[in-house]
Design a protein around this motif. Structure first.
Motif, short mmCIF file in Angstrom:
data_model
loop_
_atom_site.label_atom_id
_atom_site.label_comp_id
_atom_site.label_asym_id
_atom_site.label_seq_id
_atom_site.Cartn_x
_atom_site.Cartn_y
_atom_site.Cartn_z
N TYR A 318 0.83 -1.20 0.00
CA TYR A 318 0.00 0.00 0.00
C TYR A 318 0.87 1.26 0.00
O TYR A 318 0.58 2.22 -0.71
CB TYR A 318 -0.94 -0.01 1.21
CG TYR A 318 -1.97 1.08 1.15
CD1 TYR A 318 -3.08 0.96 0.33
CD2 TYR A 318 -1.83 2.25 1.89
CE1 TYR A 318 -4.03 1.97 0.25
CE2 TYR A 318 -2.77 3.27 1.81
CZ TYR A 318 -3.86 3.12 0.99
OH TYR A 318 -4.80 4.13 0.91
N PHE A 319 1.94 1.25 0.79
CA PHE A 319 2.87 2.38 0.80
C PHE A 319 3.40 2.66 -0.60
O PHE A 319 3.45 3.82 -1.04
CB PHE A 319 4.03 2.09 1.76
CG PHE A 319 5.20 3.01 1.58
CD1 PHE A 319 5.21 4.28 2.14
CD2 PHE A 319 6.30 2.61 0.82
CE1 PHE A 319 6.28 5.14 1.95
CE2 PHE A 319 7.38 3.46 0.64
CZ PHE A 319 7.37 4.72 1.21
N ASP A 320 3.81 1.61 -1.30
CA ASP A 320 4.39 1.79 -2.64
C ASP A 320 3.41 2.41 -3.61
O ASP A 320 3.82 2.97 -4.64
CB ASP A 320 4.86 0.44 -3.18
CG ASP A 320 6.11 -0.07 -2.47
OD1 ASP A 320 6.85 0.74 -1.89
OD2 ASP A 320 6.33 -1.30 -2.49
N GLY A 321 2.12 2.35 -3.31
CA GLY A 321 1.13 2.93 -4.19
C GLY A 321 1.04 4.44 -4.09
O GLY A 321 0.50 5.08 -5.01
N PHE A 322 1.55 5.04 -3.00
CA PHE A 322 1.40 6.50 -2.88
C PHE A 322 2.70 7.24 -2.59
O PHE A 322 2.74 8.46 -2.65
CB PHE A 322 0.34 6.87 -1.84
CG PHE A 322 0.69 6.59 -0.40
CD1 PHE A 322 1.51 7.43 0.33
CD2 PHE A 322 0.17 5.47 0.25
CE1 PHE A 322 1.81 7.20 1.66
CE2 PHE A 322 0.47 5.21 1.58
CZ PHE A 322 1.29 6.08 2.29
N ALA A 323 3.79 6.53 -2.28
CA ALA A 323 5.05 7.21 -1.96
C ALA A 323 6.22 6.36 -2.40
O ALA A 323 6.08 5.17 -2.74
CB ALA A 323 5.13 7.50 -0.46
N ARG A 324 7.38 6.97 -2.41
CA ARG A 324 8.61 6.28 -2.79
C ARG A 324 9.74 6.79 -1.91
O ARG A 324 9.62 7.85 -1.27
CB ARG A 324 8.95 6.54 -4.26
CG ARG A 324 9.11 8.02 -4.56
CD ARG A 324 9.25 8.32 -6.03
NE ARG A 324 9.31 9.76 -6.27
CZ ARG A 324 10.41 10.50 -6.15
NH1 ARG A 324 11.57 9.92 -5.84
NH2 ARG A 324 10.37 11.80 -6.36
N LEU A 325 10.84 6.03 -1.87
CA LEU A 325 12.00 6.41 -1.08
C LEU A 325 13.27 6.07 -1.84
O LEU A 325 13.28 5.13 -2.65
CB LEU A 325 12.01 5.65 0.26
CG LEU A 325 10.91 5.99 1.26
CD1 LEU A 325 10.93 4.99 2.41
CD2 LEU A 325 11.08 7.41 1.79
#
Length: 391
Positions: A318-325
């Motif tokens: 789910y994180f990868d769907g809205f942000a990146r690092l």
């Protein structure tokens, strides 16, 4: 006077206990804190380090939102007094679906107290200017709030402890297990203490002292899973703390938004495992340059000790769907357990005998509420009737 005589004695060296010690010491009391472990190792150091007033903003009842804003002010004082790491960049609730944007619009329109404190809706372009790490594809906009503060709990709790010792002469005794209370006497594994006022802030160990109170309180344990990435490159700054649509289903401040059922239906269809596991995703930075990502929520009186890879994988997907690092590799996995009321209360407040006050049940808002709530309790002796359990 016996060396173990004080005005105010706190049972518990987590954030709630330290908050009451700070408020009592500022009022001129002689204060001691008794903690059974050699250092704080519970929920107070296993969280995001987010002071999150926005999660307590509602349209009609502002008491706990005001306490959360006051907590943020008090944390900023602690930051200034200790020099500890922090990031004061607020938060962004990201909208990538029309249903999410509709809920955020309704929240803005129905929550004048939040708007008065700078909460506003911004478009996709401005959102990307506010954060370099939000994914732009499909982004519709965000709810921006300036009130949230990011600290590192693994740094903040020890720093607050030392501040209490050095500036306010608070006696903090680690390795002192409290075995019983018979006001004004507190019995411990390291000898007896005496105090005019005793505050029991035992956190997750709420079944130990006054078990009959907690048996009737409706408190249960909430287990969460969290992660930290590798340290990001030198000079990296996350900026605002980030969250997205699942968070709108988690915090009760959005519960009265008319569009929320439609969003819940959509996300239940798209992310059924997340809804079943109580997953919503917050993103914060740590003093080490690592990024904290989580979390899940499982409520039960007795929790199992295991962590589940599928929960972490769902959080990261789910994180990868809205942000990146720059560096998304995970370096640490852990779980935390905190006490949570089952009736929607914000705080459990009880007085089992004269001179003794139990303060517990902050749920996931311990870092956000403790300093402001403790100050109010020390000053007024109670909280307002609405929003807490009275036993």
């Amino acid at each position: 006077m016996h060396s173990n005589d004080v005005d105010v004695l706190i049972v518990g060296g987590g954030v709630a206990g330290l908050a009451h010690a700070l408020a009592a010491a500022k009022a001129g009391n002689r204060v001691a804190v008794l903690e059974r472990d050699q250092r704080a190792v519970g929920a107070s150091v296993r969280n995001f380090g987010l002071i999150w007033p926005i999660g307590l903003a509602t349209g009609t009842e502002t008491f706990f939102y005001e306490r959360a804003l006051r907590s943020a002010e008090l944390w900023r004082e602690v930051v200034r007094d200790t020099g500890m790491w922090h990031s004061d960049r607020g938060s962004l609730h990201l909208a990538r679906r029309p249903e999410e944007l509709a809920v955020l619009e309704e929240f803005r329109d129905r929550t004048p107290a939040a708007v008065a404190n700078g909460v506003r809706l911004i478009g996709a372009r401005e959102t990307l200017r506010r954060s370099d790490w939000v994914r732009g594809d499909g982004l519709l906009g965000a709810l921006e709030s300036p009130t949230e503060l990011n600290i590192d709990p693994r740094v903040a709790i020890p720093a607050l402890t030392e501040l209490l010792r050095e500036r306010y002469a608070v006696r903090i005794e680690f390795g002192a297990l409290v075995t019983g209370i018979d006001h004004p006497v507190v019995h411990t594994s390291a000898g007896d203490w005496r105090a005019e006022r005793i505050f029991v802030c035992s956190g997750n160990e709420f079944q130990t002292l006054y078990p009959e109170i907690f048996a009737d309180s409706g408190l249960r344990h909430c287990k969460l899973q969290m992660m930290r990435t590798l340290a990001q490159p030198d000079g990296f700054e996350l900026g605002p703390a980030l969250c997205a649509g699942l968070t709108l289903l988690h915090y009760p401040c959005f519960a009265d938004c008319p569009s929320l059922p439609a969003l819940r239906a959509l996300l239940t269809e798209q992310h059924p495992f997340c809804l079943d596991g109580g997953i919503h995703v917050l993103v914060s930075q740590a003093s080490t340059g690592q990024i904290a990502i989580g979390d899940s929520h499982h409520y039960e009186l007795t929790q199992d000790p295991f962590q589940y890879a599928e929960i972490d994988e769902a959080i990261l997907e789910y994180f990868d769907g809205f942000a990146r690092l720059p560096r998304r590799r995970i370096a640490e996995h852990w779980h935390g357990i905190y006490p949570s009321p089952s009736d929607g209360s914000k705080v459990l407040l009880a007085r089992p005998e004269p001179g003794v006050t139990v303060v517990n049940g902050f749920g996931g808002a311990g870092m956000t509420l403790s300093l402001g709530v403790a100050e109010h309790i020390l000053e007024h002796g109670t909280l307002r009737d609405q929003g807490f359990a009275r036993l």
